[in-house]
Design an enzyme around this catalytic site. Sequence first.
Site, PDB file in Angstrom:
ATOM      1  N   LYS A  47      -7.573   5.037 -19.438  1.00  0.00           N
ATOM      2  CA  LYS A  47      -7.897   5.584 -20.489  1.00  0.00           C
ATOM      3  C   LYS A  47      -6.139   5.409 -21.877  1.00  0.00           C
ATOM      4  O   LYS A  47      -5.740   4.936 -22.046  1.00  0.00           O
ATOM      5  CB  LYS A  47      -8.000   7.184 -20.789  1.00  0.00           C
ATOM      6  CG  LYS A  47      -8.920   7.377 -19.489  1.00  0.00           C
ATOM      7  CD  LYS A  47     -10.530   6.546 -19.706  1.00  0.00           C
ATOM      8  CE  LYS A  47     -11.848   6.556 -18.886  1.00  0.00           C
ATOM      9  NZ  LYS A  47     -11.880   7.618 -18.807  1.00  0.00           N
TER      10      LYS A  47
ATOM     11  N   ASP B 140      -6.267  18.553 -14.604  1.00  0.00           N
ATOM     12  CA  ASP B 140      -7.351  16.825 -15.449  1.00  0.00           C
ATOM     13  C   ASP B 140      -6.427  16.238 -16.928  1.00  0.00           C
ATOM     14  O   ASP B 140      -6.843  16.887 -18.204  1.00  0.00           O
ATOM     15  CB  ASP B 140      -8.430  16.441 -15.427  1.00  0.00           C
ATOM     16  CG  ASP B 140      -8.757  14.905 -15.729  1.00  0.00           C
ATOM     17  OD1 ASP B 140      -8.440  14.427 -16.334  1.00  0.00           O
ATOM     18  OD2 ASP B 140      -9.981  14.570 -15.357  1.00  0.00           O
TER      19      ASP B 140
ATOM     20  N   TYR C 270     -15.387  15.341 -16.243  1.00  0.00           N
ATOM     21  CA  TYR C 270     -15.729  14.176 -16.489  1.00  0.00           C
ATOM     22  C   TYR C 270     -17.034  14.126 -15.346  1.00  0.00           C
ATOM     23  O   TYR C 270     -17.072  15.315 -14.086  1.00  0.00           O
ATOM     24  CB  TYR C 270     -14.748  13.777 -16.029  1.00  0.00           C
ATOM     25  CG  TYR C 270     -14.666  12.149 -15.925  1.00  0.00           C
ATOM     26  CD1 TYR C 270     -14.943  11.713 -16.765  1.00  0.00           C
ATOM     27  CD2 TYR C 270     -15.322  10.779 -14.678  1.00  0.00           C
ATOM     28  CE1 TYR C 270     -15.031  10.096 -16.969  1.00  0.00           C
ATOM     29  CE2 TYR C 270     -15.385   9.573 -15.067  1.00  0.00           C
ATOM     30  CZ  TYR C 270     -15.259   9.633 -15.824  1.00  0.00           C
ATOM     31  OH  TYR C 270     -15.756   7.930 -15.686  1.00  0.00           O
TER      32      TYR C 270
ATOM     33  N   ARG D 272       0.880  -1.275  -0.224  1.00  0.00           N
ATOM     34  CA  ARG D 272       0.035   0.393  -0.138  1.00  0.00           C
ATOM     35  C   ARG D 272       0.846   1.102  -0.055  1.00  0.00           C
ATOM     36  O   ARG D 272       0.693   1.482  -0.480  1.00  0.00           O
ATOM     37  CB  ARG D 272      -0.782  -0.362   0.941  1.00  0.00           C
ATOM     38  CG  ARG D 272      -1.976   1.175   1.571  1.00  0.00           C
ATOM     39  CD  ARG D 272      -3.074   0.890   1.756  1.00  0.00           C
ATOM     40  NE  ARG D 272      -3.159   0.330   2.943  1.00  0.00           N
ATOM     41  CZ  ARG D 272      -2.417   0.373   4.553  1.00  0.00           C
ATOM     42  NH1 ARG D 272      -1.775   2.131   5.005  1.00  0.00           N
ATOM     43  NH2 ARG D 272      -1.947  -0.377   5.318  1.00  0.00           N
TER      44      ARG D 272
HETATM   45  C1  LIG Z   1     -12.091   8.048 -16.890  1.00  0.00           C
HETATM   46  C2  LIG Z   1     -12.201   9.594 -16.527  1.00  0.00           C
HETATM   47  C3  LIG Z   1     -12.092   9.652 -15.526  1.00  0.00           C
HETATM   48  C4  LIG Z   1     -12.283   8.332 -14.634  1.00  0.00           C
HETATM   49  O1  LIG Z   1     -10.829   7.987 -14.372  1.00  0.00           O
HETATM   50  P1  LIG Z   1     -11.327   6.444 -13.461  1.00  0.00           P
HETATM   51  O2  LIG Z   1     -10.197   5.408 -14.050  1.00  0.00           O
HETATM   52  O3  LIG Z   1     -12.324   5.360 -14.406  1.00  0.00           O
HETATM   53  O4  LIG Z   1     -11.761   6.162 -12.228  1.00  0.00           O
HETATM   54  C5  LIG Z   1     -11.810  10.881 -14.849  1.00  0.00           C
HETATM   55  N1  LIG Z   1     -11.798  12.054 -15.681  1.00  0.00           N
HETATM   56  C6  LIG Z   1     -11.709  12.233 -17.197  1.00  0.00           C
HETATM   57  C7  LIG Z   1     -11.280  13.162 -18.055  1.00  0.00           C
HETATM   58  C8  LIG Z   1     -12.384  10.373 -17.401  1.00  0.00           C
HETATM   59  O5  LIG Z   1     -12.060  10.806 -19.057  1.00  0.00           O
END
Ligand SMILES: *Cc1c(COP(=O)(O)O)cnc(C)c1O
Length: 381
Positions: A200, A175, A102, A51
Amino acid sequence: MSDSRPAKSAGYLARTRPVVPPIYQSATFYLDDLAYKDIQDGGLREHWYSRFANPTVDAAAAEIAALEGAEAALMTSSGMSAIATTLLTLLPGRTVAARQVYGDTRDLLVRDLPALGVDVVMVDATDIGAWAEAIAFAPTAVVYAETLSNPQLDLTDLAALAELAHAGGAKLVVDNTFATPYTVNPLRHGADVVVHSATKFLSGHSDVIAGVVLGDAETVTEVQKRVITFGGCLDPHAAFLVWRGLQTFDLRLARSCATAAQLAERLAAHPEVVSVRYPDGEIADRLMLPGRRGAMVAFTVRGGDSRALAVMRRLTVASEATSLGGVESLVSTPFNSSHFSLTPAERAAARIDDGMIRLSCGIEDPDALIADVERALAATV
Ligand SMILES: *Cc1c(COP(=O)(O)O)cnc(C)c1O
C-alpha cells in the site's frame, strides 16, 4: 561455455558504489570459510541464501525501520505473510483482537488460528473497557489491532491498549498500513511489533505485493526464523520496487494527506453526504503527528449502497479498484468488496454504513479529485 562468474570482489570491494541498490537477483552467494562459520554460528542476516537474507531486501527493510523508528525490520512476501508469520511466532496462546480488521486478517483470526487450537476473542477496537475486560479475563499472549481500521477509519488508542496488554503479560501487535508511519509510529506508543502491507502506501505505486515486520531485534529475529521455515521471504526484485517507492514516501504522503483533509472537509458540508469518516478528536490529536491524519477518507451518501455504486462508477479521476495507497486515487464500496460476506446487520454492527464509499487519495491535483467526486454526486441525485 565461458566462465561468466563475476570476480569475487565485485560489488563489495569496488572503489565506487551505486547510488541505487542493485537488484541482487541471486538465490545463492559464493561461500568461503568465513561464510561457513557464519552459517554454523546461526547467522541469519548474512548473505548466503536469499530465503535468509539478500542485500536488496535488506535495503528496503532499512528504509522502513528508519520510518517507523524500529530497531529491526524484516521484509515478507506480502502483508498477510507479515501478519500470519508474526502471530504464529508469538503464539500459541490466547489472542484478543479488534473486530475492525482487514478481511483476510479476520479470516486468519476467526478460521485459521482457531483451527490450530488458538483461542481468539474479538472486541470493538474503540471500546477500551471491552479491551480491558477481554484481556483480564484469561492469560493472553497477543493483543492485535489496526491503528486505523478498514473501512470505518476507527482509531485505536494504542498507548492505552499497550498498557493493558503489558499488564496482562501480552505483546501488542499493530497493523499500521492505513495510518502509515507518516502519521503514527506505533512503537513509540507502546506497540511491541508493527506489521504493514508494504503493498500500500510504503511502496506507493500499486505494482508490488510485499509486507514488513518491525520491532526489537530479538523479536524480529524470532519472526525471521519462521519466515525461513514457513517460506514467506520477499523476492529481491519486489524489494527493489518497495525501496524505489520509499524514496518518495514523504512527498507522496504529504500530498495525499493534504488532499484527504480537503476532501473530507468538502464532503462534510455536502448535502448529498450523510457522514464522513476521517480521523479527528482527542485520540487522533494524541496519536497522530500534528496536521497529519492519513490519506484515507470514507463517506456515506444519501440513497444507500446502490447510490454509492452509482457515484463510484461516475468517477473518472479515482479508479474503481481494490487496494489503496497508490499514487492514483482508488475507490471501493465495502458492501460488494471487502465486506460482501457480511449480512447488512453485521455490516451495520461493524459501523459500515449502507451507502459507504472508501477513497484512498492519490497524488493527482486535489481540485480535480474533489471536482470529480462532486460531479458524481450531482449526477446521481
Ligand atoms: C492490504 C492489507 C493487508 C494485506 O496485505 P497484502 O500485502 O495484500 O497481503 C493487511 N492489512 C491491511 C490493513 C491491508 O490494507
